[in-house]
Design a protein around this motif. Structure first.
Motif, PDB file in Angstrom:
ATOM      1  N   ILE A  20       0.854  -1.194   0.000  1.00 64.94           N
ATOM      2  CA  ILE A  20       0.000   0.000   0.000  1.00 64.94           C
ATOM      3  C   ILE A  20       0.891   1.245   0.000  1.00 64.94           C
ATOM      4  N   HIS A  21       0.715   2.093  -1.016  1.00 64.66           N
ATOM      5  CA  HIS A  21       1.593   3.258  -1.179  1.00 64.66           C
ATOM      6  C   HIS A  21       0.785   4.506  -1.467  1.00 64.66           C
ATOM      7  N   GLY A  22       1.449   5.656  -1.417  1.00 59.87           N
ATOM      8  CA  GLY A  22       0.803   6.937  -1.650  1.00 59.87           C
ATOM      9  C   GLY A  22       0.393   7.138  -3.101  1.00 59.87           C
ATOM     10  N   ARG A  23      -0.428   8.151  -3.334  1.00 62.69           N
ATOM     11  CA  ARG A  23      -0.996   8.396  -4.662  1.00 62.69           C
ATOM     12  C   ARG A  23       0.064   8.715  -5.701  1.00 62.69           C
ATOM     13  N   LEU A  24       1.112   9.400  -5.337  1.00 59.59           N
ATOM     14  CA  LEU A  24       2.153   9.740  -6.309  1.00 59.59           C
ATOM     15  C   LEU A  24       3.043   8.545  -6.654  1.00 59.59           C
ATOM     16  N   VAL A  82       3.119  -1.259   4.134  1.00 60.47           N
ATOM     17  CA  VAL A  82       2.649   0.111   3.932  1.00 60.47           C
ATOM     18  C   VAL A  82       3.850   1.045   3.777  1.00 60.47           C
ATOM     19  N   SER A  83       3.832   1.837   2.730  1.00 57.26           N
ATOM     20  CA  SER A  83       4.928   2.782   2.484  1.00 57.26           C
ATOM     21  C   SER A  83       4.662   4.071   3.251  1.00 57.26           C
ATOM     22  N   PRO A  89      -4.629   1.415   6.846  1.00 62.80           N
ATOM     23  CA  PRO A  89      -4.283   0.013   7.109  1.00 62.80           C
ATOM     24  C   PRO A  89      -4.482  -0.384   8.576  1.00 62.80           C
ATOM     25  N   ILE A  90      -4.250   0.546   9.492  1.00 65.33           N
ATOM     26  CA  ILE A  90      -4.437   0.237  10.911  1.00 65.33           C
ATOM     27  C   ILE A  90      -5.923   0.172  11.258  1.00 65.33           C
TER      28      ILE A  90
END
Length: 371
Positions: A20-24, A82-83, A89-90
């Protein structure tokens, strides 16, 4: 969090990992690390956009919960990587995941130092520490981030140190670069374009220190590679003399960093909490001699070149060391340049990926023993 040995035998099924990463999108090496353990990529705000936007606090909190509950078939994953510290996620862990499913966070940004430096408000600091203590595993990029996690009171999750490396497509090109060792030209590479990143990357400190040094030696040059807003540039240069302003060049974004690197001799990076910047590794691979702050995670390998190249976040000290570097003899420059290359070659993409996979295997063993 500690997992006690229950005598359970490890299972052979390959674990399924959601990344799971940020939009950019993730840092290029973060993405490759995730792929190395089978990570399946998904944006943190896939179902309700909020990341990198300014929608207000209430909307953002709503989006956190929405994304947590809209996540498709979370039960099919064994691990969630998770990045950076994210709330969704929590929230999903609390309300939707089973005990066997573990949530890991890869910490490779400013968070650990900003917590330590009290950059955040007391409320936000407490909230972030509470959030991070809900993760099962912290993957700290570099030993500095790992140490800071402990100092910040994030002691419940398992903590592991991970590393980055020079991307394989860059390695040979950088090794071919021949820096201009006869010039007193300092290089810094990072993109702003402004705001808190000016503080984080330490560009204010570097320009102030360079300006003081330039008053004593006008043969100094400083090139800054990366996009920085014009108003930020003007503010950073406002206290510099006209001659000093001409000696400092903002080169903007470029697709040919190697052509710029070879014009320098030294690499300056006095950041405030930069976890493990690959750009320092790349500069050293190209033969530039590094001068970094004690709060730049690169100190872990820069000390192998010369421990005195790691200095405090103090303007007078930075200025003094810029002048010290400018006084290096031709023999010293060649020796330190060669040693920088030798040390940097230890931190390749291949090394980083193998270390990440090995770390993940250790995590799996710990988790299986706890069942």
């Amino acid at each position: 969090m500690e997992f006690k040995n229950s005598g359970a035998k490890p299972i052979n099924k390959k674990p399924r990992v959601s990344f799971i990463h940020g939009r950019l999108g993730p840092h290029i090496m973060h993405g490759r690390l995730a792929k190395s353990i089978g990570g399946e990529f998904q944006m943190v705000d896939k179902y309700k956009i909020w990341n990198d936007r300014e929608y207000g606090k209430l909307y953002t909190i709503f989006a956190w919960f929405y994304n947590a509950f809209a996540f498709k078939k979370p039960e099919s994953y064994d691990y969630f990587l998770v990045s950076g510290p994210h709330f969704s996620p929590i929230i999903m862990k609390i309300f939707r995941l089973k005990k066997r499913q573990k949530v890991m966070v890869h910490l490779g940004d400013e968070t650990m130092y900003f917590l330590y430096d009290r950059w955040y408000s007391p409320f936000m600091r407490k909230l972030l520490v509470t959030l991070l203590n809900q993760y099962d595993v912290l993957l700290c990029e570099g030993q500095m981030a790992n140490d800071l996690a402990g100092l910040n009171g994030i002691n419940k999750p398992l903590r592991f140190t991970t590393y980055l490396g020079v991307p394989k497509e860059r390695l040979n090109k950088l090794l071919e670069v021949k820096p201009r060792q006869e010039v007193n030209h300092f290089i810094f590479i990072s993109t702003g374009p402004g705001g808190w990143r000016t503080y984080y990357k330490g560009i204010d400190l570097m320009i102030e220190s360079f300006s003081k040094a330039f008053n004593e030696r006008d043969d100094l040059r400083f090139s800054i590679v990366g996009k920085w807003n014009e108003d930020v540039q003007e503010d950073l240069l406002k206290n510099c003399s006209k001659a000093c302003q001409e000696a400092i060049t903002f080169l903007g974004h470029t697709n040919d960093i190697d052509a710029l690197i070879k014009e320098g001799c030294f690499y300056l990076h006095t950041a405030r909490g930069d976890a493990f910047p690959t750009v320092v590794l790349e500069a050293m691979t190209a033969g530039l001699i590094p001068l970094i702050s004690e709060w730049t995670g690169s100190k872990e390998y820069v000390k192998k070149v010369n421990e005195s190249f790691i200095i405090p976040l103090d303007q007078e000290v930075v200025t003094r060391n810029i002048l010290r570097f400018a006084d290096f003899t031709a023999e010293e420059r060649k020796s330190y340049s060669d040693r920088s290359r030798e040390v940097a070659k230890e931190f390749t993409e291949e090394f980083a990926l193998k270390h990440y996979r090995d770390t993940f295997e250790t995590i799996q063993k710990e988790v299986h023993q706890a069942r």
